[in-house]
Design a protein around this motif. Structure first.
Motif, mmCIF file in Angstrom:
data_model
loop_
_atom_site.group_PDB
_atom_site.id
_atom_site.type_symbol
_atom_site.label_atom_id
_atom_site.label_comp_id
_atom_site.label_asym_id
_atom_site.label_seq_id
_atom_site.Cartn_x
_atom_site.Cartn_y
_atom_site.Cartn_z
ATOM 1 N N ILE A 104 68.098 46.896 47.373
ATOM 2 C CA ILE A 104 67.179 47.488 46.408
ATOM 3 C C ILE A 104 65.796 47.488 47.042
ATOM 4 C CG2 ILE A 104 66.780 45.276 45.206
ATOM 5 C CD1 ILE A 104 66.435 46.932 42.631
ATOM 6 N N TRP A 105 65.182 48.646 47.063
ATOM 7 C CA TRP A 105 63.827 48.789 47.604
ATOM 8 C C TRP A 105 62.943 49.397 46.526
ATOM 9 C CZ3 TRP A 105 64.369 51.413 53.095
ATOM 10 C CH2 TRP A 105 64.926 50.487 53.994
ATOM 11 N N ASN A 106 61.857 48.738 46.203
ATOM 12 C CA ASN A 106 60.886 49.316 45.269
ATOM 13 C C ASN A 106 61.560 49.833 43.999
ATOM 14 O OD1 ASN A 106 58.847 48.869 47.250
ATOM 15 N ND2 ASN A 106 59.473 50.758 48.277
ATOM 16 N N ARG A 149 69.628 42.107 46.492
ATOM 17 C CA ARG A 149 68.345 42.133 45.792
ATOM 18 C C ARG A 149 67.551 40.879 46.140
ATOM 19 N NH1 ARG A 149 71.046 43.127 39.786
ATOM 20 N NH2 ARG A 149 71.888 45.235 40.179
ATOM 21 N N GLY A 150 66.295 41.073 46.467
ATOM 22 C CA GLY A 150 65.446 39.926 46.731
ATOM 23 C C GLY A 150 65.067 39.194 45.462
ATOM 24 N N ASP A 189 65.083 36.389 47.921
ATOM 25 C CA ASP A 189 63.678 36.186 48.268
ATOM 26 C C ASP A 189 63.037 35.139 47.364
ATOM 27 O OD1 ASP A 189 63.955 38.076 50.223
ATOM 28 O OD2 ASP A 189 63.004 39.700 49.098
ATOM 29 N N HIS A 190 63.464 35.105 46.129
ATOM 30 C CA HIS A 190 62.912 34.145 45.167
ATOM 31 C C HIS A 190 63.389 32.720 45.435
ATOM 32 C CE1 HIS A 190 61.677 37.079 41.694
ATOM 33 N NE2 HIS A 190 61.239 37.466 42.867
ATOM 34 N N PHE A 191 64.626 32.617 45.904
ATOM 35 C CA PHE A 191 65.231 31.299 46.108
ATOM 36 C C PHE A 191 65.806 31.184 47.523
ATOM 37 C CE2 PHE A 191 65.905 32.650 41.663
ATOM 38 C CZ PHE A 191 65.079 31.735 41.018
#
Length: 220
Positions: A104-106, A149-150, A189-191
């Protein structure tokens, strides 16, 4: 022989650098174990020459659809681009099973995926218009999306903003596919400390999805 078309939309050519493609490899491995006679064809969109829907293609399609032109009356440039578009769509249609692997980008998918999908919307080839509305012609085919997904989009404040998987789901439905549940690996990205755990779960889900899709044999 049936065919599985494996489509990746990620500029990374090295599988080691792409978490999505690592999950995708698990899917392919499990699917091939269950369906060893199904041919697997790989398309890496960033390595393909995909036609742009530019002025030439717009006019070529308009001339043939409602302006009364024949294919022979198109300009050489228009005809060449139109034939290239149809050749890509024909190659796509030749498969029975489809796996899309995207990040997923933007809020959505990489733009090259939209560019590719635009070449598949061809009236009387992949869909037709009826009195009750458009109808997909690619029935009997199976499709699944693997998305990385980040952030977190499956719930919470970002849920309504996810447009990558939703877009593909709508495309599949419009064209007539049987749609399998999306395999999602999110929050990496979050974890960052949980990435191994997230990946392990996604790979397990991909393996399960592959075995389930492999049960759904396509009538030849």
């Amino acid at each position: 022989m049936s065919k599985l078309l494996y489509i990746t939309a990620n500029p990374k050519n090295d599988i080691k650098l792409s978490k999505g493609m690592q999950i995708g490899e698990v899917f392919l491995e499990e699917f091939q174990k269950a369906q060893p006679n199904v041919e697997i064809e790989r398309w890496h969109l960033y390595n393909m020459d995909i036609p742009d829907i530019d002025m030439d293609l717009l006019y070529a399609r308009a001339k043939l659809s409602f302006m009364g032109y024949t294919k022979e009356q198109l300009s050489e440039v228009e005809r060449t681009k139109l034939e290239k578009m149809h050749a890509l769509a024909d190659s796509f249609i030749a498969a029975d099973y489809y796996v899309f692997v995207t990040p997923i980008w933007n809020l959505g998918a990489p733009s090259i995926l939209k560019k590719f999908i635009d070449n598949l919307f061809i009236a009387e080839k992949t869909f037709t218009n009826t009195e009750s509305g458009p109808k997909g012609l690619l029935t009997g085919r199976k499709a699944i999306h693997i998305q990385t997904r980040g952030g977190i989009y499956s719930s919470g404040p970002m849920f309504e903003f996810e447009m990558g998987d939703r877009y593909l789901q709508k495309v599949f439905k419009f064209l007539g596919f049987e749609i399998f549940d999306t395999v999602v690996a999110e929050g990496m990205d979050h974890f960052p400390k949980k990435v191994p755990e997230i990946m392990a779960k996604a790979k397990e889900q991909a393996a399960d999805a592959a075995r389930e899709m492999a049960k759904q044999t396509v009538a030849q």
